[in-house]
Design a protein around this motif. Sequence first.
Motif, PDB file in Angstrom:
ATOM      1  N   PRO A 148     -15.804 -15.843 -72.600  1.00 45.74           N
ATOM      2  CA  PRO A 148     -16.937 -15.942 -73.522  1.00 45.74           C
ATOM      3  C   PRO A 148     -16.537 -16.199 -74.965  1.00 45.74           C
ATOM      4  O   PRO A 148     -17.362 -16.636 -75.763  1.00 45.74           O
ATOM      5  CB  PRO A 148     -17.637 -14.578 -73.374  1.00 45.74           C
ATOM      6  CG  PRO A 148     -16.585 -13.659 -72.850  1.00 45.74           C
ATOM      7  CD  PRO A 148     -15.698 -14.505 -71.986  1.00 45.74           C
ATOM      8  N   ASP A 149     -15.267 -15.926 -75.318  1.00 42.24           N
ATOM      9  CA  ASP A 149     -14.813 -16.154 -76.689  1.00 42.24           C
ATOM     10  C   ASP A 149     -13.834 -17.318 -76.771  1.00 42.24           C
ATOM     11  O   ASP A 149     -13.015 -17.395 -77.686  1.00 42.24           O
ATOM     12  CB  ASP A 149     -14.164 -14.888 -77.251  1.00 42.24           C
ATOM     13  CG  ASP A 149     -12.962 -14.438 -76.427  1.00 42.24           C
ATOM     14  OD1 ASP A 149     -12.752 -14.979 -75.322  1.00 42.24           O
ATOM     15  OD2 ASP A 149     -12.230 -13.548 -76.903  1.00 42.24           O
ATOM     16  N   CYS A 150     -13.921 -18.238 -75.819  1.00 41.77           N
ATOM     17  CA  CYS A 150     -12.996 -19.385 -75.798  1.00 41.77           C
ATOM     18  C   CYS A 150     -13.764 -20.617 -75.365  1.00 41.77           C
ATOM     19  O   CYS A 150     -13.787 -20.970 -74.186  1.00 41.77           O
ATOM     20  CB  CYS A 150     -11.839 -19.098 -74.838  1.00 41.77           C
ATOM     21  SG  CYS A 150     -10.561 -20.386 -74.846  1.00 41.77           S
ATOM     22  N   ARG A 151     -14.367 -21.277 -76.324  1.00 40.21           N
ATOM     23  CA  ARG A 151     -15.207 -22.418 -75.981  1.00 40.21           C
ATOM     24  C   ARG A 151     -14.428 -23.515 -75.258  1.00 40.21           C
ATOM     25  O   ARG A 151     -14.801 -23.946 -74.168  1.00 40.21           O
ATOM     26  CB  ARG A 151     -15.854 -22.988 -77.261  1.00 40.21           C
ATOM     27  CG  ARG A 151     -16.959 -22.095 -77.810  1.00 40.21           C
ATOM     28  CD  ARG A 151     -17.610 -22.688 -79.037  1.00 40.21           C
ATOM     29  NE  ARG A 151     -16.766 -22.535 -80.228  1.00 40.21           N
ATOM     30  CZ  ARG A 151     -17.145 -22.864 -81.448  1.00 40.21           C
ATOM     31  NH1 ARG A 151     -18.345 -23.386 -81.657  1.00 40.21           N
ATOM     32  NH2 ARG A 151     -16.345 -22.682 -82.484  1.00 40.21           N
ATOM     33  N   LEU A 152     -13.331 -23.966 -75.877  1.00 41.37           N
ATOM     34  CA  LEU A 152     -12.626 -25.137 -75.354  1.00 41.37           C
ATOM     35  C   LEU A 152     -11.114 -24.964 -75.458  1.00 41.37           C
ATOM     36  O   LEU A 152     -10.378 -25.932 -75.651  1.00 41.37           O
ATOM     37  CB  LEU A 152     -13.069 -26.403 -76.110  1.00 41.37           C
ATOM     38  CG  LEU A 152     -14.554 -26.753 -75.959  1.00 41.37           C
ATOM     39  CD1 LEU A 152     -14.974 -27.807 -76.982  1.00 41.37           C
ATOM     40  CD2 LEU A 152     -14.876 -27.227 -74.554  1.00 41.37           C
ATOM     41  N   GLY A 153     -10.644 -23.732 -75.272  1.00 39.79           N
ATOM     42  CA  GLY A 153      -9.227 -23.441 -75.413  1.00 39.79           C
ATOM     43  C   GLY A 153      -8.539 -23.113 -74.104  1.00 39.79           C
ATOM     44  O   GLY A 153      -8.891 -23.631 -73.045  1.00 39.79           O
ATOM     45  N   GLU A 154      -7.559 -22.214 -74.180  1.00 38.02           N
ATOM     46  CA  GLU A 154      -6.694 -21.932 -73.034  1.00 38.02           C
ATOM     47  C   GLU A 154      -7.420 -21.260 -71.877  1.00 38.02           C
ATOM     48  O   GLU A 154      -6.957 -21.330 -70.737  1.00 38.02           O
ATOM     49  CB  GLU A 154      -5.520 -21.049 -73.485  1.00 38.02           C
ATOM     50  CG  GLU A 154      -4.697 -21.612 -74.628  1.00 38.02           C
ATOM     51  CD  GLU A 154      -4.077 -22.962 -74.327  1.00 38.02           C
ATOM     52  OE1 GLU A 154      -3.866 -23.288 -73.140  1.00 38.02           O
ATOM     53  OE2 GLU A 154      -3.822 -23.717 -75.290  1.00 38.02           O
ATOM     54  N   HIS A 155      -8.537 -20.601 -72.163  1.00 40.12           N
ATOM     55  CA  HIS A 155      -9.284 -19.926 -71.107  1.00 40.12           C
ATOM     56  C   HIS A 155     -10.604 -20.651 -70.835  1.00 40.12           C
ATOM     57  O   HIS A 155     -11.634 -20.033 -70.594  1.00 40.12           O
ATOM     58  CB  HIS A 155      -9.524 -18.460 -71.490  1.00 40.12           C
ATOM     59  CG  HIS A 155      -8.258 -17.708 -71.749  1.00 40.12           C
ATOM     60  ND1 HIS A 155      -7.372 -17.366 -70.744  1.00 40.12           N
ATOM     61  CD2 HIS A 155      -7.702 -17.271 -72.912  1.00 40.12           C
ATOM     62  CE1 HIS A 155      -6.340 -16.732 -71.269  1.00 40.12           C
ATOM     63  NE2 HIS A 155      -6.509 -16.667 -72.578  1.00 40.12           N
ATOM     64  N   SER A 156     -10.530 -21.973 -70.896  1.00 40.48           N
ATOM     65  CA  SER A 156     -11.688 -22.827 -70.622  1.00 40.48           C
ATOM     66  C   SER A 156     -11.330 -23.818 -69.518  1.00 40.48           C
ATOM     67  O   SER A 156     -10.148 -24.000 -69.174  1.00 40.48           O
ATOM     68  CB  SER A 156     -12.081 -23.597 -71.882  1.00 40.48           C
ATOM     69  OG  SER A 156     -11.199 -24.695 -72.098  1.00 40.48           O
ATOM     70  N   PRO A 157     -12.315 -24.497 -68.953  1.00 46.59           N
ATOM     71  CA  PRO A 157     -12.019 -25.529 -67.951  1.00 46.59           C
ATOM     72  C   PRO A 157     -11.092 -26.632 -68.440  1.00 46.59           C
ATOM     73  O   PRO A 157     -10.376 -27.237 -67.633  1.00 46.59           O
ATOM     74  CB  PRO A 157     -13.410 -26.077 -67.608  1.00 46.59           C
ATOM     75  CG  PRO A 157     -14.317 -24.908 -67.786  1.00 46.59           C
ATOM     76  CD  PRO A 157     -13.768 -24.204 -69.008  1.00 46.59           C
ATOM     77  N   LEU A 158     -11.056 -26.895 -69.739  1.00 43.27           N
ATOM     78  CA  LEU A 158     -10.176 -27.952 -70.235  1.00 43.27           C
ATOM     79  C   LEU A 158      -8.712 -27.665 -69.917  1.00 43.27           C
ATOM     80  O   LEU A 158      -7.964 -28.559 -69.507  1.00 43.27           O
ATOM     81  CB  LEU A 158     -10.339 -28.129 -71.747  1.00 43.27           C
ATOM     82  CG  LEU A 158     -11.577 -28.882 -72.229  1.00 43.27           C
ATOM     83  CD1 LEU A 158     -11.576 -28.957 -73.745  1.00 43.27           C
ATOM     84  CD2 LEU A 158     -11.654 -30.271 -71.622  1.00 43.27           C
ATOM     85  N   ALA A 159      -8.288 -26.418 -70.112  1.00 42.98           N
ATOM     86  CA  ALA A 159      -6.898 -26.072 -69.823  1.00 42.98           C
ATOM     87  C   ALA A 159      -6.606 -26.205 -68.333  1.00 42.98           C
ATOM     88  O   ALA A 159      -5.502 -26.607 -67.935  1.00 42.98           O
ATOM     89  CB  ALA A 159      -6.590 -24.657 -70.310  1.00 42.98           C
ATOM     90  N   ARG A 160      -7.574 -25.887 -67.485  1.00 49.25           N
ATOM     91  CA  ARG A 160      -7.370 -26.042 -66.040  1.00 49.25           C
ATOM     92  C   ARG A 160      -7.311 -27.517 -65.654  1.00 49.25           C
ATOM     93  O   ARG A 160      -6.519 -27.912 -64.801  1.00 49.25           O
ATOM     94  CB  ARG A 160      -8.485 -25.325 -65.292  1.00 49.25           C
ATOM     95  CG  ARG A 160      -8.457 -23.823 -65.518  1.00 49.25           C
ATOM     96  CD  ARG A 160      -9.491 -23.099 -64.667  1.00 49.25           C
ATOM     97  NE  ARG A 160      -9.452 -21.673 -64.963  1.00 49.25           N
ATOM     98  CZ  ARG A 160     -10.165 -21.080 -65.907  1.00 49.25           C
ATOM     99  NH1 ARG A 160     -10.979 -21.800 -66.636  1.00 49.25           N
ATOM    100  NH2 ARG A 160     -10.056 -19.776 -66.118  1.00 49.25           N
TER     101      ARG A 160
END
Length: 270
Positions: A148-160
């Motif tokens: 919830p506190d990571c829009r587009l970072g390491e804990h977002s779908p982008l990193a996956r």
Amino acid sequence: MPVPPPTGPLVTRDTVAAQLRTLGVRSCEILLVHSSLSSLGWVNGGAVAVVQGLLDALGPAGTLVVPAQSTELSDPALWSRPPVPEEWWDVIRATMPPYDPLTTPTRGIGVIPETVRTWPGALRSAHPHTSFAALGPHAREITDGHAPDCRLGEHSPLARLEKLGARVLLLGAGYDACTSFHLAEYRTPAPLVDVGRPAPGGGWETLTEVSISSERFDELGHDFERDRPVVRGKVGAADVRLFSLAEAVAYAERWLPLHRPAEDFPHPGV
């Protein structure tokens, strides 16, 4: 006065699938798509036909991913498209419905992502502002665990998507829509910003997040395309670009500190 006929070209589901295959879209790959339906021409079946064509090109083993942003679930004090009167802000905060992956619509990213979001079997990540929707075998792996506190970072779908070797398809969209570049912002010096939104259980909450902006992404994309392999072509009338997400992120990590230092970073509105 008679309405003039459309100028075309005429685009069908089969057109989309065939031209994507010609450009090099592979069955069984993972594809993050940014799109503009109006850029394609006259599409028989509209967004549904485009999504069908994308799925045809990817095949049953492929995974289609789109941004599913819902930025209206944000602090009205920051709204600019359009702004609302200040005397409304407290009421808006108190009555704004919380995010629901099943019912909250996308906003400002076009009809194709909304069509994917509502497609049978689609999964959507949990972030109330910058979720992603996905269809295919890797959909759950990509969308689960969006912090919830990571829009587009390491804990977002982008990193996956980066880890899974996904590619990006700009289907009539420009580099200003390329969310992959935002992952690089999390890895380079960037200011923080307080982000307000409706809390899942009701009420209002404020979280501190990395400030993100697509400022100068067009220029970044121009340089990336000059220096790295990017497939260019057409689907219907739309200009198309196809490239590695990981390569785009790595390039942006080097480019952003040189061309957009943190002290020049704009505060984005909504």
